[in-house]
Write an enzyme that holds these catalytic residues in place. Structure first.
Site, PDB file in Angstrom:
ATOM      1  N   SER A 126       9.751  -5.206   5.122  1.00 19.50           N
ATOM      2  CA  SER A 126       8.841  -4.100   4.770  1.00 19.50           C
ATOM      3  C   SER A 126       8.017  -3.807   6.004  1.00 19.50           C
ATOM      4  O   SER A 126       7.869  -4.658   6.881  1.00 19.50           O
ATOM      5  CB  SER A 126       7.910  -4.542   3.635  1.00 19.50           C
ATOM      6  OG  SER A 126       6.856  -3.616   3.467  1.00 19.50           O
TER       7      SER A 126
ATOM      8  N   TYR B 297       2.503 -10.769  -0.423  1.00 18.74           N
ATOM      9  CA  TYR B 297       3.612  -9.858  -0.108  1.00 18.74           C
ATOM     10  C   TYR B 297       3.775  -9.716   1.416  1.00 18.74           C
ATOM     11  O   TYR B 297       4.883  -9.846   1.946  1.00 18.74           O
ATOM     12  CB  TYR B 297       3.345  -8.489  -0.747  1.00 18.74           C
ATOM     13  CG  TYR B 297       4.490  -7.511  -0.602  1.00 18.74           C
ATOM     14  CD1 TYR B 297       5.622  -7.611  -1.404  1.00 18.74           C
ATOM     15  CD2 TYR B 297       4.440  -6.485   0.332  1.00 18.74           C
ATOM     16  CE1 TYR B 297       6.672  -6.718  -1.274  1.00 18.74           C
ATOM     17  CE2 TYR B 297       5.487  -5.586   0.475  1.00 18.74           C
ATOM     18  CZ  TYR B 297       6.603  -5.703  -0.336  1.00 18.74           C
ATOM     19  OH  TYR B 297       7.651  -4.816  -0.195  1.00 18.74           O
TER      20      TYR B 297
ATOM     21  N   SER C 209       5.148 -12.865   2.930  1.00 13.05           N
ATOM     22  CA  SER C 209       6.565 -13.054   2.584  1.00 13.05           C
ATOM     23  C   SER C 209       7.446 -12.166   3.461  1.00 13.05           C
ATOM     24  O   SER C 209       8.510 -12.587   3.929  1.00 13.05           O
ATOM     25  CB  SER C 209       6.820 -12.772   1.098  1.00 13.05           C
ATOM     26  OG  SER C 209       6.733 -11.384   0.781  1.00 13.05           O
ATOM     27  N   LYS C 210       7.006 -10.939   3.713  1.00 14.22           N
ATOM     28  CA  LYS C 210       7.829 -10.011   4.493  1.00 14.22           C
ATOM     29  C   LYS C 210       7.794 -10.342   5.983  1.00 14.22           C
ATOM     30  O   LYS C 210       8.808 -10.188   6.686  1.00 14.22           O
ATOM     31  CB  LYS C 210       7.367  -8.569   4.242  1.00 14.22           C
ATOM     32  CG  LYS C 210       7.595  -8.118   2.793  1.00 14.22           C
ATOM     33  CD  LYS C 210       9.065  -8.202   2.400  1.00 14.22           C
ATOM     34  CE  LYS C 210       9.348  -7.627   1.027  1.00 14.22           C
ATOM     35  NZ  LYS C 210      10.775  -7.671   0.661  1.00 14.22           N
TER      36      LYS C 210
ATOM     37  N   ILE D 138       8.580   3.995  -0.170  1.00 13.32           N
ATOM     38  CA  ILE D 138       9.834   4.529  -0.695  1.00 13.32           C
ATOM     39  C   ILE D 138       9.691   4.771  -2.196  1.00 13.32           C
ATOM     40  O   ILE D 138       9.091   3.946  -2.913  1.00 13.32           O
ATOM     41  CB  ILE D 138      11.008   3.534  -0.447  1.00 13.32           C
ATOM     42  CG1 ILE D 138      10.993   3.032   1.011  1.00 13.32           C
ATOM     43  CG2 ILE D 138      12.354   4.168  -0.800  1.00 13.32           C
ATOM     44  CD1 ILE D 138      11.089   4.099   2.070  1.00 13.32           C
TER      45      ILE D 138
END
Ligand SMILES: NC(=O)c1ccc[n+]([C@@H]2O[C@H](COP(=O)([O-])OP(=O)(O)OC[C@H]3O[C@@H](n4cnc5c(N)ncnc54)[C@H](O)[C@@H]3O)[C@@H](O)[C@H]2O)c1
Length: 274
Positions: free
Chosen positions: A164, A177, A180-181, A210
């Site tokens: 991401s 998040y 993690s990315k 997106i």
């Protein structure tokens, strides 16, 4: 011109929805047989049915990518269905611990960023661990089990991990998040070095905003959309096919000298911040 993935076998995790579904469709258009792997078997079946209507071979498997045994079964299912794996997109992921991917007509609106319990100071350890288990450990397990199969086949292969723009842009309220990315991006580079000797290329894609189930509840909230468009120089949200095209490039021979890289299809969002 021959199709880019003619005769190849693709495994797509998170293939039942959004970006994974976009990759499954795009890869099938380019000649691949596709195993649609997802937690949600019913939606995976729907995607497989779409693929067969365009003349592709498709099958499904229910997988929880955060479980090693489940990922092992997923790879066995791919080999049982199509005899091999040539390319894999690891797209299964969650935005937060309680996230459930839903079709457009079932989405519920929640403005997550306004909730204090999502900040690091207040976040429960269990929530943090859940996001890391699915988004980072799940990608590692997918990658290594697919790579073991590719090594056994002895003909190389390609792996594309969905990271991401949050791998490089800090988002308050989403530490789990973002971390993690960022981990997926580093995992991609390490694996690229480790697997190069087997002619397995490993790359990542870091989408901007997106239009999928993951952004679904926010997309219906106009102030959120306006703020995102302001941040995005191309002044639109991305569509799953924008990401699928980037994945296709990294999966096929057109990128044969590219490994350990990340592509950011983000409408220019990162150009001013990275
Ligand atoms: N939508 C965005 O704006 C955006 C931006 C950047 C990155 N991403 C990443 O793209 C990937 C796909 O997300 P999306 O936007 O298409 O969301 P989505 O909800 O439409 O699709 C995610 C899919 O992953 C599946 N999944 C979730 N946990 C799983 C598990 N443990 N095992 C197997 N399958 C599981 C879900 O069932 C769902 O089908 C995610 O990794 C996400 O973090 C999305």
């Amino acid at each position: 011109m021959s199709r880019r993935l003619e005769g190849k076998v693709a495994l797509v995790t998170g293939g039942a929805s959004g970006i994974g579904r976009g990759c499954a469709l795009r890869f099938a258009e380019e000649g691949a047989s596709v195993l649609v792997a997802d937690l949600n078997g019913e939606r995976a079946e729907e995607v497989a049915a779409e693929l067969t209507t365009i003349g592709a071979k498709a099958d499904t498997v229910v997988v929880d990518t955060s479980s090693e045994a489940s990922c092992e079964a997923m790879v066995r299912a791919a080999v049982a269905a199509f005899g091999r794996i040539d390319t894999c997109v690891a797209a299964a992921g969650i935005s937060h611990a309680g996230y459930v991917s839903r079709p457009a007509d079932e989405q519920v609106g929640v403005d997550r960023m306004d909730r204090d319990d999502l900040l690091v100071l207040d976040k429960s350890l269990a929530s943090w661990q859940k996001v890391l288990e699915v988004n980072l450990t799940g990608v590692m397990l997918t990658d290594r089990l697919v790579a073991r199969q590719m090594v056994a086949q002895g003909e190389g292969g390609t792996i594309v991990n969905i990271a991401s723009m949050a791998a490089v842009v800090a988002l308050p309220g989403s530490a789990d998040y973002c971390v993690s990315k960022a981990g997926v991006w580093m995992l991609t580079k390490v694996l690229a070095l480790e697997l190069a000797r087997h002619k397995i290329r490993v790359n990542a894609v870091g989408p901007g905003y997106i239009r999928t189930s993951m952004s679904g509840s926010s997309v219906s909230h106009q102030p959120w959309v306006d703020a995102r468009l302001k941040e995005t120089p191309l002044r639109r949200l991305g569509e799953p096919v924008d990401i699928a095209n980037a994945c296709l490039y990294l999966a096929c021979d057109e990128s044969s000298f590219v490994t350990g890289e990340i592509l950011f299809p983000d409408g220019g969002l990162g150009a001013g911040t990275r």
